[in-house]
Scaffold this active site. Structure first.
Site, PDB file in Angstrom:
ATOM      1  N   HIS A   1       0.853  -1.190   0.000  1.00  0.00           N
ATOM      2  CA  HIS A   1       0.000   0.000   0.000  1.00  0.00           C
ATOM      3  C   HIS A   1       0.887   1.239   0.000  1.00  0.00           C
ATOM      4  O   HIS A   1       2.027   1.204   0.504  1.00  0.00           O
ATOM      5  CB  HIS A   1      -0.874   0.029   1.253  1.00  0.00           C
TER       6      HIS A   1
ATOM      7  N   GLU B   1       0.892   3.893   1.822  1.00  0.00           N
ATOM      8  CA  GLU B   1       1.350   4.324   3.144  1.00  0.00           C
ATOM      9  C   GLU B   1       2.525   3.491   3.641  1.00  0.00           C
ATOM     10  O   GLU B   1       3.514   4.016   4.148  1.00  0.00           O
ATOM     11  CB  GLU B   1       0.225   4.234   4.183  1.00  0.00           C
TER      12      GLU B   1
ATOM     13  N   CYS C   1      -6.241   1.957   5.898  1.00  0.00           N
ATOM     14  CA  CYS C   1      -6.857   0.700   6.310  1.00  0.00           C
ATOM     15  C   CYS C   1      -6.238   0.241   7.631  1.00  0.00           C
ATOM     16  O   CYS C   1      -5.351   0.902   8.179  1.00  0.00           O
ATOM     17  CB  CYS C   1      -6.629  -0.359   5.227  1.00  0.00           C
TER      18      CYS C   1
ATOM     19  N   CYS D   1      -2.364  -0.258   7.389  1.00  0.00           N
ATOM     20  CA  CYS D   1      -1.650   1.013   7.310  1.00  0.00           C
ATOM     21  C   CYS D   1      -1.758   1.790   8.620  1.00  0.00           C
ATOM     22  O   CYS D   1      -0.787   2.419   9.055  1.00  0.00           O
ATOM     23  CB  CYS D   1      -2.151   1.822   6.126  1.00  0.00           C
TER      24      CYS D   1
END
Length: 157
Positions: free
Chosen positions: A51, A53, A81, A84
């Site tokens: 992801h 992040e 999420c 993260c």
């Protein structure tokens, strides 16, 4: 000031979209300077943890030679999420700025408040809705296009 850095995160999100990735981008800022930038790479890498992040946090940690990002601000186009949010807590990032809410997977405000959980040893200040329309529109357009492509493919069969 927040709009300036969110615009940079949007540039990263556009890079993801050009690769066929969900358009999410992130930048990490320290002392008014971008020290890392990243975008989603899950489809490209076939790795569920790539992801924006997480990639930005890893890059910032490398740049600072420390997992503690205590003087940094994370800007991300979509509400983080659970994974993260966990990485943000572990990196001790004090401020998170995001654009669009994620009602299906966001764990900062939408589904729960992991960055404000008093049981954790670290909490982050959250600023939401920065360039929200731009961030949200980019995601909606991406998924609309994806659905149209799937429909075209189905009609060809």
């Amino acid at each position: 000031m927040h709009e300036k850095y969110m615009a940079e995160a949007i540039i990263e999100a556009n890079k993801a979209a050009q690769l066929g990735e969900v358009p999410i981008g992130a930048v990490i800022v320290k002392d008014d300077k971008i020290i890392s930038r990243a975008h989603n790479l899950r489809e490209t890498s076939q790795n569920p943890i790539t992801h924006a992040e997480v990639l930005a946090i890893a890059s910032a940690s490398e740049a600072l030679n420390s997992f503690r990002l205590e003087d940094c601000t994370l800007y991300v186009t979509l509400e983080p999420c659970v994974m993260c949010s966990g990485a943000i807590v572990m990196a001790r990032i004090p401020t998170v700025v995001y654009g669009a809410k994620d009602p299906k997977g966001g764990t900062v405000d939408s589904l729960m408040g992991l960055l404000d959980e008093p049981k954790f040893n670290h909490r982050a200040n959250v600023i939401s809705g920065i360039l929200e329309t731009e961030c949200s529109t980019m995601l909606k357009d991406f998924f609309k296009s994806l659905r149209a492509k799937k429909k075209e493919k189905k009609n060809e069969l």
